[in-house]
Design a protein around this motif. Sequence first.
Motif, short mmCIF file in Angstrom:
data_model
loop_
_atom_site.label_atom_id
_atom_site.label_comp_id
_atom_site.label_asym_id
_atom_site.label_seq_id
_atom_site.Cartn_x
_atom_site.Cartn_y
_atom_site.Cartn_z
N GLY A 130 0.80 -1.22 0.00
CA GLY A 130 0.00 0.00 0.00
C GLY A 130 0.83 1.27 0.00
O GLY A 130 0.36 2.33 -0.45
N LEU B 181 -3.33 3.00 0.43
CA LEU B 181 -4.56 2.43 -0.13
C LEU B 181 -5.64 3.50 -0.22
O LEU B 181 -6.36 3.59 -1.23
N ILE C 126 -3.11 -4.17 -4.33
CA ILE C 126 -2.65 -4.10 -2.94
C ILE C 126 -3.39 -5.13 -2.09
O ILE C 126 -2.78 -5.83 -1.27
#
Length: 811
Positions: free
Chosen positions: A468, A526, A618
Amino acid sequence: MTLPTDERSPIIAQRVGPTGEPAAPSAPATRAGRLRWLAGSGWPPAALLVLATTALLSFYGVGVGTTAAFAAYIVVCVVLPGALVWRAATPAGRWFGADVAAGAAVGYAGEVAVYIVGRWLDVPFLVLAWPVGVIGTFLAVPRLRRYFRGAPDARRTPVWYSWCLAATVAATVLWSVKFFRWYGLTWPGYANVDTDSPFHLALIGEAKHHMPMQVPWLAGEPLYYHWFVYAEMAATSWVTGIEPQVLLLRLAVLPMLGAFVVLVAPLAMRLFGAWWTGIAAPFVTLFVLAPDPYAWPLPTFHITNAFGPVDDGSVLRLTVWTGPTQTFGALLFVPVVLVLVDLLRRQATGVAAWVLFGLMVAAVAGAKATYLPLLVAALLLVIAGRAVAARQLHRPATGAVGIALGIGLCAQVVLFGGTAQGGLYVGALKNLNLAGITGTGVLAGPGLWRPLLVLAVTAWCWICVWAGISGLVRRRQVLEPAVLLLIGLGVAGAGAMLLLAQQGDSQRFFFEAARPYLSVAAVGGLAAVLRPGAPARLRVPMLLGAVCAGAVVVRLTRSLDRTTMPATWNTSGPTHLVAELLWPYLALAGCAAVAIVALAFFRRSVPLLRGTSHALVIALLAGFGVAATVQNYTRLGADGARQGWRGDALRQRPADPMVPGPIITEGTREAGRWLRGHSDPDDLIATNAHCLPARYPTCVNLHFAIAAYTERRVLVEGWGFTHRAHQVAKERGTWMGFVPYWDPEKLTANDAVFRAPDVAGAALLRSRYRVRWLFVDETGPVPNMPGDVAEFRFRSGRTAVYELVEPASDR
């Protein structure tokens, strides 16, 4: 620079107030409304968690009354005063759960500081001046009374958030069963432990009765160690009357671990705005581990302690209990970062915030030595990064690094005596020997390619866990000071683990300390790549589906792998061995590459993937690591079903690498407590027990149980885990546990009274060394103690207590 909030990049949208944080709803006016409000609050999941934890503790030997007394002490004497100080020193508008968790950390720091003074003055109950003084002050001063209530703009947590966070804490409590099963409170459960637990228990006893502290199992030896957690448990034991053994093996770590989990959540929300980040951050911290695609079992040591095939700094290892200094330090450090974030962003500019920062840094310095070097390194990165990006000196970061350096230097002199803590030294890539794959022998041979191969596998696993962070890089947000702080902590932790070494492999705690902050940064990345597009009701199942897909891929890879560990002796050569080690990880990398290509191709024609494809990658990589957590919990359940759930009944615990079977003699606890109740805290004990029942022909000098259960200093019990032992081990090029005692004259005088007891030997112990009591371990030769040498006082199991007879000339 503030990353997108729920309004701009939602997974689960929330109504937000003028500060960008979710706004609190108005209070209900009717009784029915208040009941609905209560049902939709965080109290039901919190209450359920407390009840379940109490039942679990009862199952493992802690009475409900004991648990209630402990909880009352923590709430009234630790959390409440700490929360008041926290609210007064930090910006308003936070949510209740964060105040409680941060209050626990601040409360522990205040409790330890006051207890140290009280113990030094020989008034241990002076520790109660901390809650009485703080609560009384806040009641007496009108302008401080408002801190007993939440701020008017305090956020109300969504129902789903409260339940998810409670479930996360519950998962850590459930994981503690792994420890509870193996570490019992009665015989033989309390004997089937590692060497660390008697070590910790001995230091709690020392903290209960002496300040400044010494090494209790080797009287007169200075203690150079981060010992604040032992002062905390000693204070709790004094006030509640709970045995240190129960605190260490059952109670004390639970609120520390729970508050740590809760505090990671507001750190993520404070940085990145969205409620969902407050769930994702502790989830990544705890449950996204290094991928383990192997079907063959890791060595017993790694399975027992929940290590993966490579070191990922996992928090949920057995060391969360066997290393309470790390757990305590982890909790105290999160408020340091929380306050520092406000200072770096100039959201807190008052003196109170700086004072709180300094006090918490001081507490961390005595809680765990690994944190201050990481903090200084991270702050230096912030200063350098802002100097490059903005061409100016970042004054808050400069002030913070000055405070941290000053406190660190003081701690180095006062707490650690200017020594290298625990024998820490430069040893590049030494930590790779902890990796499970080293059991294959891949590192047993010449060539730099061997450690570099393991390092490459480790780096790939780290990428899976913290992929991330790429989102922060993509959105060019890594130079924001608070984000630089997180990255700096992570880089410093990983670098220290790889470049430093210690005989007990304690350098890995640097990486474990940094893991939460890398995880928060990964969640922020993220959040950064989630752009407007797919509605929240679709994004959640899409991301969860990607996580599940990653876990399934790992499961499929395991189904294709060999079931026996590849090694130099069962493969056709180094090339074949390397192929056996690498192909599962290459398979995961190949699946990730296919997913990236597929998403890049379809995102042009599938609007649902726009603004989500990066996040799905991710999530897929994180799923590779979630599979390892599923495997750990599955193994916990299978072991419990097969071997039993109660620690005292467990007979098939995997043998300690050093010690086969019990390491504490039957009756030690009972005899130790009798002696504790019939002696003065300054009385000195001599014993014939110095070595563990080890597999090796030489003495393993890690015997601490007598000091642990008597809460008294011993002339010579063991001599391991001391600064001098580490020095001797380094000089001899051997392990610290094998070094002989460096004062043979004292050891000879100690042992003579057990081998051939006579009046002259007893008089020497009394007059020169001030020994009063003899603690005899009868598993070896049992001495025939003459009445004119020592008087028999107590026996339990295979231990006996004698009191040296005072010579007639001294009467």
